[in-house]
Design a protein around this motif. Structure first.
Motif, PDB file in Angstrom:
ATOM      1  N   LYS A   1       5.957  16.151  34.255  1.00  0.00           N
ATOM      2  CA  LYS A   1       5.726  17.621  34.701  1.00  0.00           C
ATOM      3  C   LYS A   1       4.222  16.953  35.824  1.00  0.00           C
ATOM      4  O   LYS A   1       4.108  17.717  36.282  1.00  0.00           O
ATOM      5  CB  LYS A   1       5.689  18.595  33.713  1.00  0.00           C
ATOM      6  CG  LYS A   1       7.239  18.817  33.885  1.00  0.00           C
ATOM      7  CD  LYS A   1       7.771  19.715  32.737  1.00  0.00           C
ATOM      8  CE  LYS A   1       8.349  21.308  33.196  1.00  0.00           C
ATOM      9  NZ  LYS A   1       8.249  22.540  32.525  1.00  0.00           N
TER      10      LYS A   1
ATOM     11  N   ILE B   1       3.336  20.215  37.854  1.00  0.00           N
ATOM     12  CA  ILE B   1       4.815  21.299  37.791  1.00  0.00           C
ATOM     13  C   ILE B   1       4.506  22.100  36.311  1.00  0.00           C
ATOM     14  O   ILE B   1       3.967  21.361  35.536  1.00  0.00           O
ATOM     15  CB  ILE B   1       5.907  20.900  37.733  1.00  0.00           C
ATOM     16  CG1 ILE B   1       6.240  20.271  38.633  1.00  0.00           C
ATOM     17  CG2 ILE B   1       7.204  22.190  37.621  1.00  0.00           C
ATOM     18  CD1 ILE B   1       8.288  19.765  38.734  1.00  0.00           C
ATOM     19  N   GLY B   2       3.930  23.574  36.460  1.00  0.00           N
ATOM     20  CA  GLY B   2       3.754  24.051  35.375  1.00  0.00           C
ATOM     21  C   GLY B   2       2.177  24.490  35.048  1.00  0.00           C
ATOM     22  O   GLY B   2       1.821  25.595  34.322  1.00  0.00           O
TER      23      GLY B   2
ATOM     24  N   LEU C   1       3.571  15.436  38.303  1.00  0.00           N
ATOM     25  CA  LEU C   1       3.872  16.507  39.520  1.00  0.00           C
ATOM     26  C   LEU C   1       3.488  17.771  39.542  1.00  0.00           C
ATOM     27  O   LEU C   1       3.149  18.189  40.713  1.00  0.00           O
ATOM     28  CB  LEU C   1       5.742  16.639  39.629  1.00  0.00           C
ATOM     29  CG  LEU C   1       6.230  15.311  39.659  1.00  0.00           C
ATOM     30  CD1 LEU C   1       7.685  15.980  39.037  1.00  0.00           C
ATOM     31  CD2 LEU C   1       6.325  14.656  40.656  1.00  0.00           C
TER      32      LEU C   1
END
Lengths: 173, 190
Positions: free
Chosen positions: A69, A74-75, A72
């Motif tokens: 994550k 993400i979040g 990438l």
């Protein structure tokens, strides 16, 4: 009564992903009951499958997803969910409705000032006998109710468009 | 992978990436990881490969056109990542030059006689795992695609870029060799 199959056909059936399904699967079962050699191969096939596809798949280490994550991205940045997005839109619209009457009054007042100024100028130029009198006469009509309404509509549209653009920008972030 | 919904995932990928990521992990994390373990038995290497696969998948999703199923597309990426890894290790997964029709059968090199006598003391399961691990990587990967990922021959051909005949021949003969070697050791004929 199922048609009997030979060892060659049985081995071909064993090669299928789901060897015991359907009518052919029934024939295979019947063959295996009467053929110890093929039955042994079928048992081995089953054991091999369990090696290739373990009942419980090995999971990667616990930090795998977190690391992925992070790589990438993400979040890491909160994104607006649909509810928040509509909340933003409602807030902007409310603000626009509340502010618009004040904008209207300011517009009207501004137009009146300009109009009075022009009227004053028209009087000065009129005394001087200027040729600009017809133009000044038109400009002095600036604060007419039609013009004020038109300007208010334009301003309202600008406020709404601005709100939509602001929601769009907020969502992208 | 039964609950993985491709349409929902692709929609969420744009609108709710957190949820899409969760779906991707639930659907493919362990499978892709196991696939990578077939190419790299070392756990750390396998995890690195799996991460690389998912990074390529995520970044490439915008270009996914749905020409194949999402699973096939993901395994195609996994195959390429594993192939690059094996090439770096000097072990290419290409098998297209053998197992063609009529060709002398020389692969897989695994035959019962090559099994070390000391292996007999292993438990059956460990022995079978040993046999499987002894297969060339490409065979392990293709068998994994077939059994675990439940891809069809056509899908495996799309993943590996092999002709369909080669896929079938590889699968059939890898299984046959594995089975024969295992039978000779574990269930010898009377």
């Amino acid at each position: 009564m199922l048609e009997r199959i030979d060892c060659q056909a049985a081995r071909e059936l064993m090669d299928r992903r789901d060897p015991f399904s359907g009518e052919e699967g029934g024939r295979l079962k019947a063959h295996l009951e009467s053929c110890p050699a093929c039955a042994a191969e079928a048992r081995m096939e089953e054991r091999l499958r369990s090696i290739i596809v373990p009942a419980e798949l090995p999971s990667p280490s616990p930090g795998f997803e977190l690391s992925l994550k992070a790589r990438l991205g993400i979040g890491l940045e909160p994104r607006t969910d649909p509810i928040a997005r509509w909340g933003w839109a409602a807030a902007i619209l409310t603000l626009a409705v509340l502010v618009l009457p004040y904008v209207t009054r300011i517009t009207e007042a501004a137009l009146r000032v300009v109009s009075d100024l022009i009227t004053g100028l028209a009087e000065v130029f009129g005394r001087a006998g200027s040729n600009a009198e017809p133009i000044i006469g038109q400009l002095s009509q600036l604060s007419s109710p039609e013009n004020v309404m038109m300007l208010n509509l334009v301003l309202g549209a600008i406020v709404l468009l601005g709100g939509i653009v602001a929601v769009g920008i907020a969502e992208r972030r | 992978m039964g609950t993985f919904n491709e349409t929902e995932f692709l929609r969420d990928y744009r609108k709710n990436p957190d949820r899409a990521f969760r779906q991707l992990m639930d659907g493919f994390r362990d499978r892709v990881h196991l696939f990578c373990l077939r190419a790299a038995p070392n756990r750390d290497d396998a995890e690195d490969l799996a991460q690389e696969v998912f990074i390529r998948v995520w970044k490439g999703l915008g270009r996914f056109r749905g020409d194949s199923s999402l699973a096939t597309w993901i395994y195609r990426i996994a195959w390429n990542v594993c192939a690059s890894y094996l090439e770096k290790k000097g072990r290419s997964p290409e098998l297209t030059t053998y197992m063609e029709e009529g060709e002398e059968d020389t692969e897989p090199r695994l035959v019962a006689s090559s099994v070390d006598a000391g292996m007999k003391q292993f438990e059956d399961r460990q022995f079978l795992e040993y046999l499987f691990e002894s297969l060339p990587e490409a065979h392990k990967l293709v068998l994994t695609l077939y059994y675990m990922q439940e891809l069809t021959y056509e899908e495996i051909a799309a993943v590996t870029d092999w002709p369909m005949g080669t896929v079938k021949a590889n699968l059939h003969r890898a299984k046959a060799k594995l089975r024969t070697a295992a039978m000779e050791e574990l269930e010898p004929a009377d």
